[in-house]
Design an enzyme around this catalytic site. Structure first.
Site, PDB file in Angstrom:
ATOM      1  N   GLY A  52       0.822  -1.203   0.000  1.00  0.00           N
ATOM      2  CA  GLY A  52       0.000   0.000   0.000  1.00  0.00           C
ATOM      3  C   GLY A  52       0.855   1.251   0.000  1.00  0.00           C
ATOM      4  O   GLY A  52       0.564   2.207   0.705  1.00  0.00           O
ATOM      5  N   HIS A  53       1.924   1.216  -0.814  1.00  0.00           N
ATOM      6  CA  HIS A  53       2.821   2.366  -0.913  1.00  0.00           C
ATOM      7  C   HIS A  53       3.670   2.243  -2.180  1.00  0.00           C
ATOM      8  O   HIS A  53       3.641   1.232  -2.864  1.00  0.00           O
ATOM      9  CB  HIS A  53       3.729   2.450   0.317  1.00  0.00           C
ATOM     10  N   ALA A  54       4.415   3.295  -2.458  1.00  0.00           N
ATOM     11  CA  ALA A  54       5.427   3.310  -3.520  1.00  0.00           C
ATOM     12  C   ALA A  54       6.713   3.838  -2.909  1.00  0.00           C
ATOM     13  O   ALA A  54       6.711   4.398  -1.811  1.00  0.00           O
ATOM     14  CB  ALA A  54       4.986   4.205  -4.675  1.00  0.00           C
ATOM     15  N   ARG A  99       2.600  -0.571  -4.923  1.00  0.00           N
ATOM     16  CA  ARG A  99       2.475  -2.012  -4.750  1.00  0.00           C
ATOM     17  C   ARG A  99       1.562  -2.348  -3.589  1.00  0.00           C
ATOM     18  O   ARG A  99       1.546  -1.663  -2.569  1.00  0.00           O
ATOM     19  CB  ARG A  99       3.831  -2.679  -4.581  1.00  0.00           C
TER      20      ARG A  99
END
Length: 135
Positions: A52-54, A99
């Site tokens: 839940g981040h990049a 992702r």
């Protein structure tokens, strides 16, 4: 961050086959970055999601060393899903890709090899901010 999901790739790991069990090695130029951090996700409750981040600069290489899980990747325009389910290969994720990890099987273990140590400033944790960074 102009990276796209076309830059994501599955990399087959070198394998030494043996009747007693196989062995895979990550060394030298097996993956296209120097390893600065290694960690793994395990004991993941049913229905839980990770990621839940990049990342702005970090490269990662993910391996399903046990069980399976889905890796959903987004580059700001397109989305692709990889089901990781073997220790024989890993998924190279370049910077600038959102992702999410979902659908972990019972007993799944996700090994993560990273190009740098943890730096909170390298994370983009808000999807709208991620989309804005891709413009």
């Amino acid at each position: 961050m102009k990276t796209t999901i076309q830059e994501i790739k599955l990399i087959e790991l070198p394998r030494v086959e043996d009747p007693r069990g196989n062995l895979s090695v990550i060394e030298g130029d097996t993956i296209p970055f120097d390893i600065k951090r290694v960690y793994y996700l395990y004991d993941i409750p049913g229905g839980a999601e990770r990621g839940g981040h990049a990342h702005k600069n970090l490269k990662q290489f993910l391996i399903a060393v046990s069980g399976s899980f889905d890796v959903i990747l987004h580059d700001g325009n397109d989305e692709v899903v990889f089901n990781l389910n073997t220790a024989r290969s890993g998924l190279l994720i370049v910077p600038g890709i959102w992702r999410e990890l979902k659908n972990f099987s019972s007993g799944a273990v996700c090994l993560v090899i990273a190009s740098d140590v943890f730096k909170e400033a390298d994370y983009i944790r808000d999807f709208d901010a991620f989309l804005e960074s891709k413009k």
